[in-house]
Design an enzyme around this catalytic site. Structure first.
Site, PDB file in Angstrom:
ATOM      1  N   ARG A 142      11.563  -3.783  -8.450  1.00 43.12           N
ATOM      2  CA  ARG A 142      10.243  -3.229  -8.741  1.00 43.12           C
ATOM      3  C   ARG A 142      10.149  -2.835 -10.210  1.00 43.12           C
ATOM      4  O   ARG A 142      11.131  -2.414 -10.819  1.00 43.12           O
ATOM      5  CB  ARG A 142       9.977  -1.989  -7.867  1.00 43.12           C
ATOM      6  N   PRO A 182       0.823  -1.211   0.000  1.00 44.00           N
ATOM      7  CA  PRO A 182       0.000   0.000   0.000  1.00 44.00           C
ATOM      8  C   PRO A 182       0.858   1.261   0.000  1.00 44.00           C
ATOM      9  O   PRO A 182       1.891   1.307   0.668  1.00 44.00           O
ATOM     10  CB  PRO A 182      -0.796  -0.116   1.299  1.00 44.00           C
ATOM     11  N   GLU A 183       0.441   2.255  -0.780  1.00 46.27           N
ATOM     12  CA  GLU A 183       1.157   3.526  -0.764  1.00 46.27           C
ATOM     13  C   GLU A 183       0.611   4.383   0.379  1.00 46.27           C
ATOM     14  O   GLU A 183      -0.405   4.061   0.999  1.00 46.27           O
ATOM     15  CB  GLU A 183       1.008   4.212  -2.125  1.00 46.27           C
ATOM     16  N   ARG A 187      13.803   7.369  11.378  1.00 49.56           N
ATOM     17  CA  ARG A 187      14.341   6.581  10.258  1.00 49.56           C
ATOM     18  C   ARG A 187      13.615   6.870   8.951  1.00 49.56           C
ATOM     19  O   ARG A 187      14.034   6.392   7.895  1.00 49.56           O
ATOM     20  CB  ARG A 187      14.240   5.096  10.580  1.00 49.56           C
ATOM     21  N   ASN A 245       5.202   2.711  -5.953  1.00 45.95           N
ATOM     22  CA  ASN A 245       5.615   2.562  -7.345  1.00 45.95           C
ATOM     23  C   ASN A 245       4.785   3.398  -8.315  1.00 45.95           C
ATOM     24  O   ASN A 245       5.324   3.977  -9.262  1.00 45.95           O
ATOM     25  CB  ASN A 245       5.546   1.089  -7.728  1.00 45.95           C
TER      26      ASN A 245
END
Length: 278
Positions: A266, A5-6, A128, A169
């Site tokens: 990817r 999931p984005e 991070r 992506n």
């Protein structure tokens, strides 16, 4: 296996959890049993708020305890209404975590990470991550400092969550096309002004993903969706993109063929004609 999931998906999920349970004292359990100890720490305490940073989801409970969830590639978390007059809905499948309120139930399945953490650990996890285009007051320069020092491709860097949080992506491929940027150029060749165009565009596009639940990157589709939503319509967003999964098809802008290459595991898509800017 589907795509991870984005970021807009996590922000949308956080809003759904917040709307369903924010300020209430839900039951928290682990039907599967694997999260029983963590669930017991949260059960019967006030759920204060849910929020996201990039692809990380946090749910704050009273007593400075925070539920940290990373869905990974296969994790799913659904927030559904329950019948107020009915009994507790059965847990279907391997439910790691259940949050049950008077009106809603949220079942989490298959997350990559699910843990109760303190504020120190929340701060460590956030440190991070790169800046998130879906949050206000983010330092886009922090991302550019890493990009401008790197020999990795721009395409790789935009997917690196320690550089930029929440971009997956589809947004990566499409936003590079929108600004005619070659995805395989090294980060250190990306001009500061070009990076600002990319950042500003993500800040513009990604909230529409949160609002509609669909990724929109074509201006004509966005304008149509905006008009319909403003008119009070229920909108079905067409799954149309400029380059993503359009290998060999003509570019919508220049007519050249859309190219494809696997980069860092990817699938990358770009136009071989008009994406030449560095």
């Amino acid at each position: 296996m589907g795509p991870m999931p984005e970021g807009h998906t996590l922000h949308r999920l956080a809003a759904a959890l917040d709307d369903a349970f924010g300020g209430s004292v839900p039951e928290v359990s682990s039907p599967q049993g694997r999260f029983a100890e963590g669930a017991a720490l949260l059960d019967g305490t006030t759920l204060e708020r849910a929020w996201a940073h990039g692809k990380l989801l946090f749910v704050d409970f009273a007593g400075e305890r925070t539920l940290y969830v990373h869905l990974g590639l296969i994790g799913k978390w659904f927030v559904l209404p329950v019948d107020p007059a009915g009994s507790e809905p059965p847990a279907v499948g391997e439910v790691r975590l259940r949050i049950l309120g008077e009106e809603h139930v949220a079942d989490l399945r298959g997350p990559m990470a699910c843990a109760v953490v303190d504020q120190h650990e929340v701060a460590r996890l956030l440190a991070r991550q790169g800046p998130d285009p879906l949050q206000h007051d983010q330092d886009s320069d922090a991302a550019y400092r890493k990009i401008s020092r790197s020999g990795k491709t721009v395409a790789e860097l935009l997917m690196d969550q320690t550089v930029l949080a929440g971009v997956g992506n589809i947004y990566r491929c499409e936003v590079l096309w929108r600004h005619r940027l070659h995805p395989l150029k090294p980060g250190r060749s990306l001009k500061r002004s070009s990076w600002q165009l990319v950042w500003d565009d993500l800040v513009h596009l990604m909230p529409w993903g949160v609002r509609t639940g669909s990724i929109i990157t074509l201006d004509d589709v966005l304008e149509d969706v905006r008009t319909r939503l403003d008119g009070g319509e229920t909108v079905h967003v067409p799954r149309e993109f400029a380059v993503y999964k359009r290998t060999g098809m003509p570019c919508l802008r220049c007519g050249a063929s859309v190219r494809h290459k696997v980069v860092a595991g990817r699938n990358l898509f770009w136009c071989g004609g008009c994406q030449r800017r560095t």
